[in-house]
Design a protein around this motif. Structure first.
Motif, PDB file in Angstrom:
ATOM      1  N   VAL A   1     -65.060  -2.573  90.223  1.00 35.14           N
ATOM      2  CA  VAL A   1     -63.901  -1.680  90.283  1.00 35.14           C
ATOM      3  C   VAL A   1     -63.350  -1.230  88.928  1.00 35.14           C
ATOM      4  O   VAL A   1     -63.100  -0.044  88.722  1.00 35.14           O
ATOM      5  CB  VAL A   1     -62.741  -2.260  91.133  1.00 35.14           C
ATOM      6  CG1 VAL A   1     -63.048  -2.153  92.613  1.00 35.14           C
ATOM      7  CG2 VAL A   1     -62.426  -3.685  90.758  1.00 35.14           C
TER       8      VAL A   1
ATOM      9  N   VAL B   1     -65.693   1.281  87.120  1.00 38.34           N
ATOM     10  CA  VAL B   1     -65.747   2.603  87.761  1.00 38.34           C
ATOM     11  C   VAL B   1     -64.476   3.396  87.456  1.00 38.34           C
ATOM     12  O   VAL B   1     -64.515   4.576  87.118  1.00 38.34           O
ATOM     13  CB  VAL B   1     -65.946   2.472  89.289  1.00 38.34           C
ATOM     14  CG1 VAL B   1     -65.871   3.837  89.966  1.00 38.34           C
ATOM     15  CG2 VAL B   1     -67.288   1.822  89.601  1.00 38.34           C
ATOM     16  N   ARG B   2     -63.322   2.714  87.523  1.00 37.01           N
ATOM     17  CA  ARG B   2     -62.076   3.404  87.244  1.00 37.01           C
ATOM     18  C   ARG B   2     -62.034   3.908  85.798  1.00 37.01           C
ATOM     19  O   ARG B   2     -61.647   5.039  85.536  1.00 37.01           O
ATOM     20  CB  ARG B   2     -60.913   2.434  87.477  1.00 37.01           C
ATOM     21  CG  ARG B   2     -59.582   3.049  87.186  1.00 37.01           C
ATOM     22  CD  ARG B   2     -58.567   1.985  86.897  1.00 37.01           C
ATOM     23  NE  ARG B   2     -57.250   2.354  87.380  1.00 37.01           N
ATOM     24  CZ  ARG B   2     -56.226   1.519  87.435  1.00 37.01           C
ATOM     25  NH1 ARG B   2     -56.375   0.266  87.081  1.00 37.01           N
ATOM     26  NH2 ARG B   2     -55.060   1.929  87.841  1.00 37.01           N
TER      27      ARG B   2
ATOM     28  N   ASP C   1     -64.097   6.917  85.217  1.00 36.41           N
ATOM     29  CA  ASP C   1     -63.451   8.145  85.686  1.00 36.41           C
ATOM     30  C   ASP C   1     -62.487   8.691  84.624  1.00 36.41           C
ATOM     31  O   ASP C   1     -62.385   9.889  84.428  1.00 36.41           O
ATOM     32  CB  ASP C   1     -62.719   7.896  87.006  1.00 36.41           C
ATOM     33  CG  ASP C   1     -62.328   9.206  87.680  1.00 36.41           C
ATOM     34  OD1 ASP C   1     -63.246   9.929  88.095  1.00 36.41           O
ATOM     35  OD2 ASP C   1     -61.130   9.515  87.742  1.00 36.41           O
ATOM     36  N   ARG C   2     -61.765   7.779  83.954  1.00 30.90           N
ATOM     37  CA  ARG C   2     -60.886   8.202  82.852  1.00 30.90           C
ATOM     38  C   ARG C   2     -61.693   8.894  81.764  1.00 30.90           C
ATOM     39  O   ARG C   2     -61.307   9.941  81.250  1.00 30.90           O
ATOM     40  CB  ARG C   2     -60.181   6.993  82.212  1.00 30.90           C
ATOM     41  CG  ARG C   2     -59.030   6.403  82.966  1.00 30.90           C
ATOM     42  CD  ARG C   2     -57.782   7.244  82.993  1.00 30.90           C
ATOM     43  NE  ARG C   2     -57.221   7.700  81.717  1.00 30.90           N
ATOM     44  CZ  ARG C   2     -56.372   7.020  80.971  1.00 30.90           C
ATOM     45  NH1 ARG C   2     -55.997   5.829  81.338  1.00 30.90           N
ATOM     46  NH2 ARG C   2     -55.895   7.538  79.863  1.00 30.90           N
TER      47      ARG C   2
ATOM     48  N   GLU D   1     -71.760  -7.243  98.885  1.00 32.11           N
ATOM     49  CA  GLU D   1     -70.943  -7.885  97.846  1.00 32.11           C
ATOM     50  C   GLU D   1     -70.743  -6.994  96.636  1.00 32.11           C
ATOM     51  O   GLU D   1     -69.971  -7.325  95.738  1.00 32.11           O
ATOM     52  CB  GLU D   1     -71.636  -9.167  97.348  1.00 32.11           C
ATOM     53  CG  GLU D   1     -71.717 -10.264  98.352  1.00 32.11           C
ATOM     54  CD  GLU D   1     -72.520 -11.447  97.811  1.00 32.11           C
ATOM     55  OE1 GLU D   1     -72.823 -12.340  98.603  1.00 32.11           O
ATOM     56  OE2 GLU D   1     -72.855 -11.459  96.605  1.00 32.11           O
ATOM     57  N   MET D   2     -71.484  -5.896  96.567  1.00 30.70           N
ATOM     58  CA  MET D   2     -71.434  -5.056  95.376  1.00 30.70           C
ATOM     59  C   MET D   2     -71.479  -3.595  95.789  1.00 30.70           C
ATOM     60  O   MET D   2     -72.163  -3.241  96.748  1.00 30.70           O
ATOM     61  CB  MET D   2     -72.630  -5.393  94.471  1.00 30.70           C
ATOM     62  CG  MET D   2     -72.664  -4.659  93.148  1.00 30.70           C
ATOM     63  SD  MET D   2     -74.136  -5.055  92.174  1.00 30.70           S
ATOM     64  CE  MET D   2     -73.532  -6.384  91.142  1.00 30.70           C
ATOM     65  N   LEU D   3     -70.736  -2.752  95.061  1.00 32.06           N
ATOM     66  CA  LEU D   3     -70.767  -1.311  95.319  1.00 32.06           C
ATOM     67  C   LEU D   3     -72.204  -0.807  95.176  1.00 32.06           C
ATOM     68  O   LEU D   3     -72.915  -1.205  94.256  1.00 32.06           O
ATOM     69  CB  LEU D   3     -69.878  -0.585  94.304  1.00 32.06           C
ATOM     70  CG  LEU D   3     -68.366  -0.790  94.430  1.00 32.06           C
ATOM     71  CD1 LEU D   3     -67.675  -0.340  93.150  1.00 32.06           C
ATOM     72  CD2 LEU D   3     -67.815  -0.030  95.625  1.00 32.06           C
TER      73      LEU D   3
ATOM     74  N   ASP E   1     -72.150   4.591  96.563  1.00 34.19           N
ATOM     75  CA  ASP E   1     -70.693   4.418  96.489  1.00 34.19           C
ATOM     76  C   ASP E   1     -70.172   4.908  95.135  1.00 34.19           C
ATOM     77  O   ASP E   1     -69.231   5.703  95.061  1.00 34.19           O
ATOM     78  CB  ASP E   1     -70.310   2.934  96.639  1.00 34.19           C
ATOM     79  CG  ASP E   1     -70.574   2.393  98.035  1.00 34.19           C
ATOM     80  OD1 ASP E   1     -70.696   3.205  98.968  1.00 34.19           O
ATOM     81  OD2 ASP E   1     -70.666   1.158  98.178  1.00 34.19           O
TER      82      ASP E   1
ATOM     83  N   ILE F   1     -67.797   8.269  94.269  1.00 32.33           N
ATOM     84  CA  ILE F   1     -66.471   8.211  93.657  1.00 32.33           C
ATOM     85  C   ILE F   1     -66.424   9.035  92.372  1.00 32.33           C
ATOM     86  O   ILE F   1     -65.504   9.806  92.144  1.00 32.33           O
ATOM     87  CB  ILE F   1     -66.063   6.743  93.384  1.00 32.33           C
ATOM     88  CG1 ILE F   1     -65.879   6.005  94.708  1.00 32.33           C
ATOM     89  CG2 ILE F   1     -64.784   6.680  92.564  1.00 32.33           C
ATOM     90  CD1 ILE F   1     -65.930   4.506  94.595  1.00 32.33           C
ATOM     91  N   LEU F   2     -67.431   8.884  91.526  1.00 30.08           N
ATOM     92  CA  LEU F   2     -67.393   9.549  90.222  1.00 30.08           C
ATOM     93  C   LEU F   2     -67.878  11.005  90.282  1.00 30.08           C
ATOM     94  O   LEU F   2     -67.531  11.811  89.413  1.00 30.08           O
ATOM     95  CB  LEU F   2     -68.209   8.761  89.201  1.00 30.08           C
ATOM     96  CG  LEU F   2     -67.670   7.361  88.873  1.00 30.08           C
ATOM     97  CD1 LEU F   2     -68.578   6.654  87.875  1.00 30.08           C
ATOM     98  CD2 LEU F   2     -66.253   7.438  88.316  1.00 30.08           C
TER      99      LEU F   2
END
Lengths: 268, 87
Positions: A146, A149-150, A153-154, A191-193, A197, A201-202
């Motif tokens: 998490v 990935v966040r 995105d920034r 257990e993992m993206l 996924d 998201i990106l």
């Protein structure tokens, strides 16, 4: 004209330097004159990963300040032709990287090299912004986790607004996703993206997926870019990524874990 | 899908991670690129509006759009159906 590639991620410890070393080595092996620059002023590490730490005399900041010329600071790789390393300074702070100074050095390198790989420091401070500013292409290194990935995105947002291409209203920086430390077995267990996924998201193109691999630590132990370990899964995955970057179409490997009959039945 | 998965009905942690990421990333993208004062502006405007009308904090939307050289600050307030004065 040289192509400038920034390897970036926002979050630390996801594999930027490993990727920069592997990618630059791969481009040089493909016959392109390549230089890889460490932008992590104060915390240089690319020299260790490339195995040239004892040959550093002058560094990037020396060149920017005119205390040394490029030829004095560039370290020629001993294994691969066409490959040079420009190390970061250990002592000075990141403010030493001025936009004008970085631009001047990149312009001079562009005369001699086909590809300039910029190894960005973590974070979104000056060093990271300078590594990204002049980029034509960006490789965003992301772990399937998490916070990574966040932060990616920034960084994608910064690439689309704070680069020279963005400021001049030119064609935007080509941003590609490289997922590292991927564990297919854990993805299958939920257990993992998954690759899908993260990509969903990106919403950027996928350049490659590097599996979690023992070879990465073993390569860094020896100061040898992991792409030179051609028998390893990570080495092969990096080779594929470089080939894709150069326009070749290659299927993604290492996305599933090979399982025996019992493994499939019990999904352990 | 393996045989044992039939007994594992709980939502996987990866699915939870994806859902959380989708929400936070969407929110951060919405405020990205705007000037730093935008959140505070929104808060203060909301205070002023609430002095006169009872509105939900979520009923005020501030958006900054760019059209060429022109920046447009759009303020959207959804008034409640009986938009009487606050008493």
């Amino acid at each position: 004209m040289a192509r400038i590639i920034v390897v970036t991620s926002g979050k630390g410890g996801v594999g930027k330097t490993t990727t920069s070393a592997a990618f630059a080595t791969g481009l040089a092996l493909a016959g392109h004159k390549t230089v890889v620059i460490d932008f992590d002023v104060g915390l240089r590490n690319l020299d260790l990963i490339m195995g040239c730490e004892r040959r550093v005399v002058y560094d990037f900041v020396n060149v920017i300040n005119g205390e040394a010329n490029l030829n004095q600071a560039l370290i020629k790789d001993k294994r691969v032709d066409n490959l040079c390393i420009l190390p970061a300074s250990q002592t000075r702070d990141k403010e030493a990287l001025t936009q004008e100074g970085v631009g001047r050095v990149l312009e001079e390198l562009a005369k001699d090299f086909d590809y300039i790989v910029c190894d960005s420091p973590a974070g979104i401070e000056r060093g990271a912004l300078m590594a990204a500013y002049y980029a034509d292409d960006a490789i965003v290194v992301t772990n399937p986790e998490v916070s990574s990935v966040r932060d990616s995105d920034r960084i994608i947002g910064i690439l689309s607004s704070k680069t020279r291409r963005a400021e001049r209203g030119e064609e935007p920086v080509t941003v590609k996703l490289l997922i590292t430390r991927y564990a297919p077995g854990r993805v299958q267990k939920g257990e993992m993206l998954s690759v899908n996924d993260v990509q969903e998201i990106l919403a950027i193109d996928l350049l490659g997926v590097i599996p979690e691999s023992k070879a990465v630590l073993q390569a860094s132990n020896q100061g040898q870019p992991v792409i030179l370990d051609t028998a390893s899964d990570a080495g092969q995955a990096y080779q594929d990524a470089v080939a894709r970057y150069l326009g070749e179409e290659r299927p993604h490997r290492f996305l599933t874990e090979k399982k025996g009959f019992l493994g499939r039945l019990f999904g352990s | 899908m393996s045989f044992l998965d039939y007994f594992r009905q709980k939502k996987s942690t990866a699915a939870v991670a994806k859902e959380r990421l989708q929400i936070i990333v969407a929110r951060e993208r919405a405020t990205r690129g705007g000037p730093d004062y935008l959140p505070q502006l929104q808060e203060e405007l909301l205070l002023v509006i609430r002095k006169y009308v009872h509105v939900d904090p979520d009923a005020v939307k501030i958006q900054l759009d760019k059209e060429g050289d022109c920046e447009i600050l759009e303020l959207n307030v959804t008034l409640p159906e009986s938009s009487g004065r606050a008493s």
